[in-house]
Design an enzyme around this catalytic site. Sequence first.
Site, short mmCIF file in Angstrom:
data_model
loop_
_atom_site.label_atom_id
_atom_site.label_comp_id
_atom_site.label_asym_id
_atom_site.label_seq_id
_atom_site.Cartn_x
_atom_site.Cartn_y
_atom_site.Cartn_z
N ARG A 116 -3.30 -5.39 -7.07
CA ARG A 116 -3.31 -4.47 -5.93
C ARG A 116 -3.04 -3.04 -6.34
O ARG A 116 -3.28 -2.11 -5.57
CB ARG A 116 -2.30 -4.93 -4.90
CG ARG A 116 -2.55 -6.37 -4.44
CD ARG A 116 -1.35 -6.95 -3.73
NE ARG A 116 -1.46 -8.39 -3.60
CZ ARG A 116 -1.02 -9.23 -4.52
NH1 ARG A 116 -0.47 -8.77 -5.64
NH2 ARG A 116 -1.16 -10.53 -4.34
N LYS A 162 -9.45 -7.23 7.39
CA LYS A 162 -8.09 -7.54 7.82
C LYS A 162 -7.12 -6.41 7.54
O LYS A 162 -6.31 -6.04 8.40
CB LYS A 162 -7.63 -8.84 7.16
CG LYS A 162 -6.39 -9.44 7.78
CD LYS A 162 -5.14 -8.90 7.10
CE LYS A 162 -3.89 -9.44 7.76
NZ LYS A 162 -2.69 -8.86 7.12
#
Length: 275
Positions: free
Chosen positions: A171, A213
Site C-alpha cells: 500500500r 470501495k
Amino acid sequence: MQEKMFTIPAPFSLPQTLDCGQAFRWAPVPGQPGAWQGVAQGQALTLWESQGEVSFACTQEDFDTLWAPYFDLAEDYAQKYAALSSMSPILAQAAAFAPGIRILRQEPWEALCSFIVSQNNNIPRIKGILARLCEGWGQPIPGAGQYAFPTPQALAGETPETLAPLRAGYRAKSLIDAAQKVAAGQVDLTAIAQAPLEDARQQLQKITGVGPKVAECALLYGFHRTQCFPLDVWMKRAMQVLLPGFSPGDFGGNAGLAQQLIFHYSRMHPELFAA
DNA sequence: AACCAGGGTGATG
DNA sequence: CATCACCATGGT
C-alpha cells in the site's frame, strides 16, 4: 486550553462513533473510563462522556469552528435513525444496537489515505500504520505529544524504500501516488468536493490503489457524501443475508449512516454469517 | 501454522 | 463482463 462542558443532543455515543471503523486515530484514555483522545484537523482533543453528556477539553472557539462540524452536530440524527428504522426490522435492530453513531466530517486527504491503507487489511493494523505515518511524517502538535496527519507534500517525495518503516506493505506505493497526484494538482480534492458524485468517484480512482470501495469510503467519510454506501466483503455478505432486495439507492441521503449501522452490527454479530 | 483482513490490478476465459 | 492469482504484512 480551556476546558468546557457541552451538552450534546442524543443520540450520540463516543465509543460507537469513534470506534465503529470510520476513523482510526481515536483511542480510549487509559485509566479514564468514558474518555477518548485523538487528533483531527491538526488539533489534539480529549473528550469524555458521563451521565448522557459529552465534554470537550477545548476552547469555545475550537468547539464552534472545529469540533462541532467534525462531529456533525448540526445534523438531526434522531430523525435519520427514525427514517432508517422504519424501512426494515433488521435495520431497526442495527440502529437500536448502536443508537449513537454519527458520521464524522473527516478531512478529505486523511480519509483518502486511511482507506488506501485499509485495503485488504485489518483494523488494528490499519491503526498502527496510520499512527506510524503521523509520527514519522506529520507535524508535531505543540504541547500535545501527538502529530498531525502528514500533508501530501510531506509524502510526495518518498519512495517505497523510505516508507518501509511504516510496514504498510504494497500500500506504500499507493500512498505515494496519492500524495504526488494531490500535491501536483492532478487530483484536486477541492474540486472533488464540489463535483457531481460520479465525477468525484472517477477523479479519486485515478490514484493507484483507489478503486470503487476506497473511493466510496473517502467520499463518505472525507467529503461527507452521505449517499455513498461502501461495499466491502462484510457489507456484501450483510446485504445478502440481512437486507436482501435492498440496494444502496433505497437509503437516499441516509445511505452512509445505514451502511455504517449495518457494518457495525455485522462486525459485532459474526455468528449471523456462520457458514 | 494457517487463515484472513473495510481491495485493487492486471491477465486470462 | 466474470473470474483469479497476486500483492506485503501481521492480527487472531
